[in-house]
Design an enzyme around this catalytic site. Structure first.
Site, PDB file in Angstrom:
ATOM      1  CD1 TRP A 186       0.370  -5.684  -3.445  1.00 40.51           C
ATOM      2  CD2 TRP A 186       0.274  -6.540  -1.391  1.00 40.51           C
ATOM      3  NE1 TRP A 186       0.984  -6.905  -3.463  1.00 40.51           N
ATOM      4  CE2 TRP A 186       0.934  -7.454  -2.222  1.00 40.51           C
ATOM      5  CE3 TRP A 186       0.093  -6.872  -0.054  1.00 40.51           C
ATOM      6  CZ2 TRP A 186       1.418  -8.666  -1.767  1.00 40.51           C
ATOM      7  CZ3 TRP A 186       0.569  -8.087   0.400  1.00 40.51           C
ATOM      8  CH2 TRP A 186       1.226  -8.976  -0.458  1.00 40.51           C
ATOM      9  CD  GLU A 200      11.364 -11.131  -7.927  1.00 44.49           C
ATOM     10  OE1 GLU A 200      10.651 -10.842  -6.958  1.00 44.49           O
ATOM     11  OE2 GLU A 200      12.559 -10.822  -7.967  1.00 44.49           O
ATOM     12  NE  ARG A 203       4.731   1.914  -0.971  1.00 40.21           N
ATOM     13  CZ  ARG A 203       5.489   2.002   0.125  1.00 40.21           C
ATOM     14  NH1 ARG A 203       6.645   2.581   0.051  1.00 40.21           N
ATOM     15  NH2 ARG A 203       5.083   1.520   1.271  1.00 40.21           N
ATOM     16  CE  LYS A 229      12.239  -2.068  -5.166  1.00 40.47           C
ATOM     17  NZ  LYS A 229      13.080  -3.116  -5.771  1.00 40.47           N
ATOM     18  CG  HIS A 260      19.977 -36.808  -1.567  1.00 34.68           C
ATOM     19  ND1 HIS A 260      20.298 -38.105  -1.218  1.00 34.68           N
ATOM     20  CD2 HIS A 260      21.153 -36.120  -1.582  1.00 34.68           C
ATOM     21  CE1 HIS A 260      21.601 -38.191  -1.017  1.00 34.68           C
ATOM     22  NE2 HIS A 260      22.144 -37.005  -1.238  1.00 34.68           N
ATOM     23  CG  ASN A 263       1.270   0.600   4.309  1.00 30.14           C
ATOM     24  OD1 ASN A 263       1.056  -0.608   4.287  1.00 30.14           O
ATOM     25  ND2 ASN A 263       2.460   1.120   4.064  1.00 30.14           N
ATOM     26  CB  CYS A 296      -0.891   0.032   1.235  1.00 25.44           C
ATOM     27  SG  CYS A 296      -1.988  -1.372   1.351  1.00 25.44           S
ATOM     28  CD  GLU A 338      18.194 -12.140  -6.398  1.00 21.34           C
ATOM     29  OE1 GLU A 338      17.618 -12.696  -5.447  1.00 21.34           O
ATOM     30  OE2 GLU A 338      17.804 -11.067  -6.875  1.00 21.34           O
ATOM     31  CE  LYS A 376      15.095 -10.283  -9.193  1.00 22.80           C
ATOM     32  NZ  LYS A 376      15.476 -10.218  -7.845  1.00 22.80           N
TER      33      LYS A 376
HETATM   34  C1  G6P Z   1       9.928  -7.812  -1.563  1.00 25.18           C
HETATM   35  C2  G6P Z   1      10.639  -7.351  -2.825  1.00 25.18           C
HETATM   36  C3  G6P Z   1      11.964  -8.086  -2.960  1.00 25.18           C
HETATM   37  C4  G6P Z   1      12.811  -7.857  -1.726  1.00 25.18           C
HETATM   38  C5  G6P Z   1      12.056  -8.267  -0.449  1.00 25.18           C
HETATM   39  C6  G6P Z   1      12.792  -7.797   0.788  1.00 25.18           C
HETATM   40  O1  G6P Z   1       9.530  -9.134  -1.684  1.00 25.18           O
HETATM   41  O2  G6P Z   1       9.824  -7.602  -3.961  1.00 25.18           O
HETATM   42  O3  G6P Z   1      12.661  -7.610  -4.100  1.00 25.18           O
HETATM   43  O4  G6P Z   1      13.990  -8.591  -1.825  1.00 25.18           O
HETATM   44  O5  G6P Z   1      10.771  -7.644  -0.421  1.00 25.18           O
HETATM   45  O6  G6P Z   1      12.765  -6.394   0.784  1.00 25.18           O
HETATM   46  P1  G6P Z   1      13.830  -5.457   1.465  1.00 25.18           P
HETATM   47  O7  G6P Z   1      13.351  -4.078   1.131  1.00 25.18           O
HETATM   48  O8  G6P Z   1      13.755  -5.732   2.938  1.00 25.18           O
HETATM   49  O9  G6P Z   1      15.158  -5.769   0.904  1.00 25.18           O
END
Ligand code: G6P
Length: 612
Positions: free
Chosen positions: A76, A491, A27, A607, A507, A102, A2, A484, A488
């Site tokens: 959100w 997502e 966000r 975000k 396993h 929020n 939000c 990672e 990526k």
């Molecule tokens: C969300 C974002 C990710 C981020 C995670 C942790 O899921 O989409 O990209 O890694 O939050 O966020 P932070 O701001 O604590 O790194």
């Protein structure tokens, strides 16, 4: 997650609110709305499910809503599906109070039952409407909106950033905060609130960050903040000095691509500003040598990609410091009765500095006596303010939901911290120290060289974008990097994707490998390259399509077995994932592009995750 924006001044509020909300779109949200007080003290609430454009079209870009004070929100969904009714602002039954929120009100069921027993009716499924109606309940009793807000925040449990307007007070709105981000923007003849600075930087760079328990009364001419005891307080002002263009696309099709391309510069800013005469200086660190020498265990706490930085960090820090490092998901750590004490160092990693689980884990660790050192991108954010020490990544504003440059700068800074401690502890030799610094100084240029030509990666993306299941496999730092790469891909492209430690495949997971399964085999970690090759052969034998990633120096060897090979320049082992992750980011980007996905705003994701 939000986003809130609020404005009071002499100009029409609605277009300013819409513009602010547009800047908060990154966000993540599913509906949007605004509430504006008109000159004849009428509250106009307009809201709509879907993209902000839908709302903007309904109110003709803001022209059809008249008034110079208002609040806006991008929602959100947490309580109740995304629809017009659940969207914010929520209006009280008597039409006098509108609220944007929020966070999550944890005791909303109990409060709702109470209000229903008092004859209040609810239209939405949200926890926020409970706040709105509770405000109406107390306002009906005392007739003073300021008093009312304090009564309400004493009754609600949970997290909130609130923007509140009341039709009877057309010259002011009220803001309140606990465990959710909210800042005040001080303008000339106008003032603002916002969830983050991107929403209002166009209008002012003069900011105060609200702290937990505070309430602010905001008019066009001034702002008065009160502490939880209702006493007026003076807030510190911060000046935001980053360039507005940093939060714009600058010719790129997507923020994500722009931010991938910005990585070399972001690393330079983050790292080089802390290196002089080939030595690392962390001048702002308060942690002293005695504490560092006494540390018996290091915890790294984070969520999402920041957690993945921690996984790479575990390998590198244990190697450099010869001390145990535990990487913890913040959401697990906070409820795990952790074995943290005053001999622990807790490194908290967060781009936004507002992730609620990370914040809660930080508080838990702090209460157990550990020193908290955070690595944060957003200056003045909650995590930065509550830590004993902060090292900022100077990545600039990151807008795409899928992080890239924040990840890369966090990783570099964590490695630098390891090296800095290793030097103090005497666990890194002078020779290795200077080799690592030399390599760090070369890192951005190597990254630039990779980013100059991405045709190969585009080609592989075009070859594989139709796959429905992908496995990233690797050992040691390649496994950590694969986590990672896999995140990526899933997502932003919505392809099912998993990262596995190659040695663990046999396993269980290898049973999922069949003809045509895409396996991205990571072989950049030189000490285990031969073992990586054995795993490649293993999955090929089960019919997998293999796309490999290795260093220039191992490319020829890899090509003897695999046709499709992406390469990265050779670096010092600890920095190899910093280079290796770049083609993985680009691969995810191009795959998502070819699948027609909404790259900067992937479905269901936010975000900055400010709820539990
Ligand atoms: C969300 C974002 C990710 C981020 C995670 C942790 O899921 O989409 O990209 O890694 O939050 O966020 P932070 O701001 O604590 O790194």
């Amino acid at each position: 997650m939000c986003g809130i924006v609020g404005f009071v001044g002499n100009e029409q509020a609605a277009p300013i609110l819409l513009d602010g909300l547009a800047r908060l779109e990154y966000r993540g949200y599913d509906s949007a709305g605004i509430a504006v007080v008109s000159q004849n003290r009428e509250l106009q609430v307009k809201k709509a499910k879907g993209r902000l454009q839908v709302l903007s079209d309904i109110i003709q870009g803001g022209k059809s809503v008249e008034g110079t004070l208002g609040i806006g929100h991008t929602r959100w969904a947490t309580h109740g599906e995304p629809n017009d009714v659940n969207a914010h602002p929520h209006l009280s039954g008597d039409g006098k109070i509108a609220v944007v929120h929020n966070g999550i009100i944890e005791n909303y069921v109990e409060l709702r039952d109470f209000l229903v027993s008092q004859g209040y009716e609810f239209k939405s499924e949200t926890d926020t409407e409970v706040v709105t109606q509770l405000l109406a309940y107390y306002y009906a009793e005392c007739g003073d909106i300021f008093e009312t807000v304090f009564k309400v925040i004493r009754r609600v449990e949970g997290a909130y950033a609130l923007g509140i307007i009341c039709a009877d007070c057309p010259d002011r709105f009220i803001a309140a905060r606990k465990d959710a981000p909210l800042l005040i923007g001080h303008g000339e003849g106008c003032n603002f609130i916002a969830s983050d600075v991107t929403a209002i930087i166009k209008h002012t760079r003069d900011i105060s960050y609200m702290d937990d328990g505070e309430v602010a009364v905001i008019t066009a001419d001034g702002v008065q903040v009160y502490n939880s005891m209702e006493q007026p307080i003076e807030k510190e002002h911060s000046y935001i000095d980053w360039d507005v263009s940093a939060a714009e696309k600058g010719g790129y099709a997507h923020f994500m691509l722009k931010e991938i391309m910005e990585q070399p510069e972001a690393i330079r800013k983050t790292a080089f500003s802390r290196i002089r005469d080939n030595r690392i200086f962390f001048e702002d660190l308060k942690i002293d040598e005695a504490y560092i020498k006494n540390i018996d265990k290091i915890f790294i706490i984070a969520c999402g990609s920041s957690y993945h930085v921690g996984v790479v960090g575990k390998y590198n820090l244990e190697r450099m410091l010869r001390k145990p490092v535990e990487v913890c998901l913040a959401s697990e750590f906070r409820y795990s009765n952790p074995l943290v004490d005053e001999k622990s160092l807790v490194i908290v990693i967060s781009q936004s500095g507002e992730t609620l689980d990370t914040m809660a884990a930080l508080r838990e660790a702090k209460s157990l006596g550990a020193h908290i050192l955070s690595i944060v991108n957003v200056v003045g954010s909650s995590i930065a303010r509550e830590s004993d020490d902060v090292l900022y990544t100077w990545a600039g504003p990151e807008i795409a939901v899928a992080t890239t440059k924040a990840y890369s700068t966090q990783l570099v800074l964590l490695n630098m911290l390891g090296l800095y401690f290793g030097d103090i502890l005497g666990t890194v030799s002078a020779k290795e120290y200077s080799e690592i610094i030399d390599e760090l100084l070369r890192l951005p240029a190597k990254m630039e060289q990779m980013l100059e030509n991405t045709d190969d990666i585009k080609y592989y993306a075009s070859a594989y974008f139709n796959h429905s299941s992908v496995f990233f496999i690797g050992r040691n730092l390649d496994y950590a990097m694969g986590l990672e790469g896999s995140l990526k891909l899933k997502e932003i492209s919505y392809i099912h994707s998993e990262a596995y430690a190659s040695g663990e495949l046999k396993h269980g997971t290898i049973s999922l490998i069949e003809d045509g399964t895409l396996v991205i085999a990571l072989g950049t970690y030189a000490p285990l390259f031969d073992k990586a090759m054995s795993n490649v052969v293993e999955v090929q034998a089960r019919g997998a399509d293999v796309l490999a990633l290795t260093t220039d120096s191992h490319a020829a060897e890899m090509r003897k077995t695999v046709e499709n090979v992406m390469t990265v320049p050779q670096s010092h082992t600890i920095f190899q994932p910093s280079l290796g992750v770049v083609p993985l980011q680009l691969f995810a980007y191009y795959v998502a592009l070819m699948r027609g996905c909404d790259i900067d705003k992937p479905r269901n994701l936010a975000k900055s995750v400010t709820v539990e």
